[in-house]
Design a protein around this motif. Structure first.
Motif, PDB file in Angstrom:
ATOM      1  N   LYS A 185       4.724   3.997 -11.397  1.00 31.78           N
ATOM      2  CA  LYS A 185       4.158   3.807 -10.072  1.00 31.78           C
ATOM      3  C   LYS A 185       4.271   2.337  -9.674  1.00 31.78           C
ATOM      4  O   LYS A 185       3.979   1.437 -10.464  1.00 31.78           O
ATOM      5  N   ALA A 186       4.692   2.095  -8.442  1.00 30.67           N
ATOM      6  CA  ALA A 186       4.919   0.734  -7.979  1.00 30.67           C
ATOM      7  C   ALA A 186       4.713   0.674  -6.471  1.00 30.67           C
ATOM      8  O   ALA A 186       4.482   1.687  -5.811  1.00 30.67           O
ATOM      9  N   CYS A 187       4.804  -0.539  -5.923  1.00 32.66           N
ATOM     10  CA  CYS A 187       4.733  -0.733  -4.476  1.00 32.66           C
ATOM     11  C   CYS A 187       6.132  -0.624  -3.889  1.00 32.66           C
ATOM     12  O   CYS A 187       7.127  -0.895  -4.563  1.00 32.66           O
ATOM     13  N   LEU A 188       6.189  -0.305  -2.615  1.00 28.51           N
ATOM     14  CA  LEU A 188       7.462  -0.386  -1.930  1.00 28.51           C
ATOM     15  C   LEU A 188       7.981  -1.815  -1.989  1.00 28.51           C
ATOM     16  O   LEU A 188       9.153  -2.058  -2.281  1.00 28.51           O
ATOM     17  N   ILE A 235       0.480  -4.736  -6.844  1.00 29.67           N
ATOM     18  CA  ILE A 235       0.799  -3.913  -8.007  1.00 29.67           C
ATOM     19  C   ILE A 235      -0.454  -3.244  -8.550  1.00 29.67           C
ATOM     20  O   ILE A 235      -0.478  -2.030  -8.770  1.00 29.67           O
ATOM     21  N   PHE A 236      -1.507  -4.015  -8.734  1.00 29.36           N
ATOM     22  CA  PHE A 236      -2.720  -3.467  -9.343  1.00 29.36           C
ATOM     23  C   PHE A 236      -3.475  -2.529  -8.416  1.00 29.36           C
ATOM     24  O   PHE A 236      -4.230  -1.679  -8.889  1.00 29.36           O
ATOM     25  N   TYR A 237      -3.245  -2.655  -7.124  1.00 25.78           N
ATOM     26  CA  TYR A 237      -3.824  -1.705  -6.181  1.00 25.78           C
ATOM     27  C   TYR A 237      -3.352  -0.275  -6.488  1.00 25.78           C
ATOM     28  O   TYR A 237      -4.114   0.676  -6.378  1.00 25.78           O
ATOM     29  N   GLN A 238      -2.088  -0.151  -6.915  1.00 22.24           N
ATOM     30  CA  GLN A 238      -1.516   1.168  -7.203  1.00 22.24           C
ATOM     31  C   GLN A 238      -2.119   1.801  -8.451  1.00 22.24           C
ATOM     32  O   GLN A 238      -1.960   3.004  -8.685  1.00 22.24           O
ATOM     33  N   TYR A 239      -2.825   1.015  -9.253  1.00 22.46           N
ATOM     34  CA  TYR A 239      -3.384   1.520 -10.511  1.00 22.46           C
ATOM     35  C   TYR A 239      -4.913   1.573 -10.511  1.00 22.46           C
ATOM     36  O   TYR A 239      -5.532   1.703 -11.559  1.00 22.46           O
ATOM     37  N   ARG A 240      -5.512   1.483  -9.350  1.00 21.18           N
ATOM     38  CA  ARG A 240      -6.961   1.597  -9.259  1.00 21.18           C
ATOM     39  C   ARG A 240      -7.404   3.036  -9.523  1.00 21.18           C
ATOM     40  O   ARG A 240      -6.706   3.973  -9.162  1.00 21.18           O
ATOM     41  N   SER A 289      -8.085  -3.726 -19.740  1.00 22.04           N
ATOM     42  CA  SER A 289      -9.148  -4.201 -18.861  1.00 22.04           C
ATOM     43  C   SER A 289      -8.669  -4.023 -17.429  1.00 22.04           C
ATOM     44  O   SER A 289      -7.579  -3.494 -17.186  1.00 22.04           O
ATOM     45  N   LYS A 290      -9.456  -4.493 -16.470  1.00 22.64           N
ATOM     46  CA  LYS A 290      -9.024  -4.388 -15.081  1.00 22.64           C
ATOM     47  C   LYS A 290      -7.799  -5.252 -14.811  1.00 22.64           C
ATOM     48  O   LYS A 290      -7.073  -5.022 -13.840  1.00 22.64           O
ATOM     49  N   ASP A 291      -7.562  -6.250 -15.674  1.00 22.55           N
ATOM     50  CA  ASP A 291      -6.405  -7.122 -15.531  1.00 22.55           C
ATOM     51  C   ASP A 291      -5.272  -6.774 -16.488  1.00 22.55           C
ATOM     52  O   ASP A 291      -4.262  -7.484 -16.546  1.00 22.55           O
ATOM     53  N   CYS A 292      -5.448  -5.705 -17.257  1.00 30.71           N
ATOM     54  CA  CYS A 292      -4.441  -5.295 -18.239  1.00 30.71           C
ATOM     55  C   CYS A 292      -4.420  -3.769 -18.304  1.00 30.71           C
ATOM     56  O   CYS A 292      -5.278  -3.156 -18.943  1.00 30.71           O
ATOM     57  N   ILE A 293      -3.458  -3.180 -17.639  1.00 26.35           N
ATOM     58  CA  ILE A 293      -3.395  -1.729 -17.467  1.00 26.35           C
ATOM     59  C   ILE A 293      -2.319  -1.143 -18.378  1.00 26.35           C
ATOM     60  O   ILE A 293      -1.183  -1.636 -18.419  1.00 26.35           O
ATOM     61  N   ARG A 328       0.818  -1.219   0.000  1.00 22.41           N
ATOM     62  CA  ARG A 328       0.000   0.000   0.000  1.00 22.41           C
ATOM     63  C   ARG A 328       0.848   1.264   0.000  1.00 22.41           C
ATOM     64  O   ARG A 328       0.325   2.361  -0.202  1.00 22.41           O
ATOM     65  N   ILE A 329       2.140   1.111   0.234  1.00 20.61           N
ATOM     66  CA  ILE A 329       3.046   2.264   0.196  1.00 20.61           C
ATOM     67  C   ILE A 329       3.542   2.425  -1.243  1.00 20.61           C
ATOM     68  O   ILE A 329       4.196   1.540  -1.786  1.00 20.61           O
ATOM     69  N   ALA A 330       3.209   3.541  -1.860  1.00 17.88           N
ATOM     70  CA  ALA A 330       3.495   3.735  -3.286  1.00 17.88           C
ATOM     71  C   ALA A 330       4.876   4.323  -3.516  1.00 17.88           C
ATOM     72  O   ALA A 330       5.334   5.183  -2.763  1.00 17.88           O
ATOM     73  N   VAL A 331       5.533   3.824  -4.552  1.00 18.35           N
ATOM     74  CA  VAL A 331       6.722   4.474  -5.105  1.00 18.35           C
ATOM     75  C   VAL A 331       6.216   5.359  -6.239  1.00 18.35           C
ATOM     76  O   VAL A 331       5.579   4.877  -7.181  1.00 18.35           O
ATOM     77  N   ALA A 332       6.475   6.627  -6.150  1.00 14.64           N
ATOM     78  CA  ALA A 332       5.866   7.588  -7.073  1.00 14.64           C
ATOM     79  C   ALA A 332       6.389   7.426  -8.501  1.00 14.64           C
ATOM     80  O   ALA A 332       7.530   7.033  -8.727  1.00 14.64           O
TER      81      ALA A 332
END
Length: 224
Positions: free
Chosen positions: A208-211, A219-224, A134-138, A31-35
């Motif tokens: 954008k990525a996770c810590l 990973i996909f949480y960061q792109y919601r 799609s939601k599975d392909c960003i 949940r901690i994002a790398v900008a």
């Protein structure tokens, strides 16, 4: 007798606590994002693609910077279809890739080696004619400098022979007619998974990525 019960209790409780600690760390750190890096000209399309468990990094087969088909040969796929416009890369445990077509085929030895980093790794490369968001392909967009860093990251993940060529794994375990496996560097473990590798790739190209995350959901949480 009391001491015996205490030992049994700790024997049962310790693995439960370790699993809970692992899952908690995975949740919190994902949940901690790398900008994302700022860039003036992000004109190269990329995608992140998940099958619900595993994340692939998808990019054009060729552009001015690289033609992936010159190293990751079309002829290594059973279909040998040269019309593909996209290529997806995933890194993971070699035993899982080659010996576990379904969860029902999972062996304890394969899972143990994968969890503890005792096995070898492989890169799974898949060609696609087209990619649909799609939601599975960003979709992401990077500039040429960022893409150069991603190219370097992926190329350095391949293991190579004495002549510097990537090593094709000849197997019948391919998932279809457009994919192939290659020897890779590094070992899979609970702390360095296929999704950790993909997440690191995103960091390398300024996206954008996770810590840290061992799961695709992070990973996909960061792109919601």
């Amino acid at each position: 007798m009391k001491k015996t019960f205490k030992i049994i209790g700790w024997t049962i409780l310790t693995p439960v606590l370790l699993v809970a600690l692992y899952l908690s760390a995975a949740y919190l750190l994902s949940r901690i994002a790398v900008a994302k890096e700022d860039t003036a000209r992000a004109d190269i399309p990329l995608y992140i693609l998940t099958n619900g468990v595993h994340t692939d990094l998808v990019m054009p087969v060729r552009n001015q910077q690289i033609d992936w088909s010159k190293e990751v040969l079309f002829e290594n796929t059973s279909g040998k279809d040269t019309s593909a416009q996209w290529i997806a890369f995933g890194w993971g445990d070699k035993g899982f890739y080659l010996e576990t077509p379904t969860w029902a085929d999972l062996k304890f030895s394969t899972a143990f080696k994968a969890a503890t980093g005792l096995s070898t790794s492989a890169i799974h490369a898949t060609y696609y004619r087209g990619i649909r968001e799609s939601k599975d392909c960003i979709r992401l967009n990077v500039d040429s400098a960022q893409y150069a860093r991603l190219i370097s990251y992926i190329r350095e993940s391949f293991d190579r022979d004495a002549n510097g060529n990537i090593i094709h794994i000849v197997t019948n375990a391919n998932y279809g007619k457009t994919d192939a496996f290659y020897e890779a560097k590094g070992s899979y473990s609970l702390f360095h998974t296929c999704n950790t590798w993909a997440n690191s790739g995103l960091k390398h190209c300024g996206q954008k990525a996770c810590l840290w995350t061992p799961f695709d959901k992070g990973i996909f949480y960061q792109y919601r």
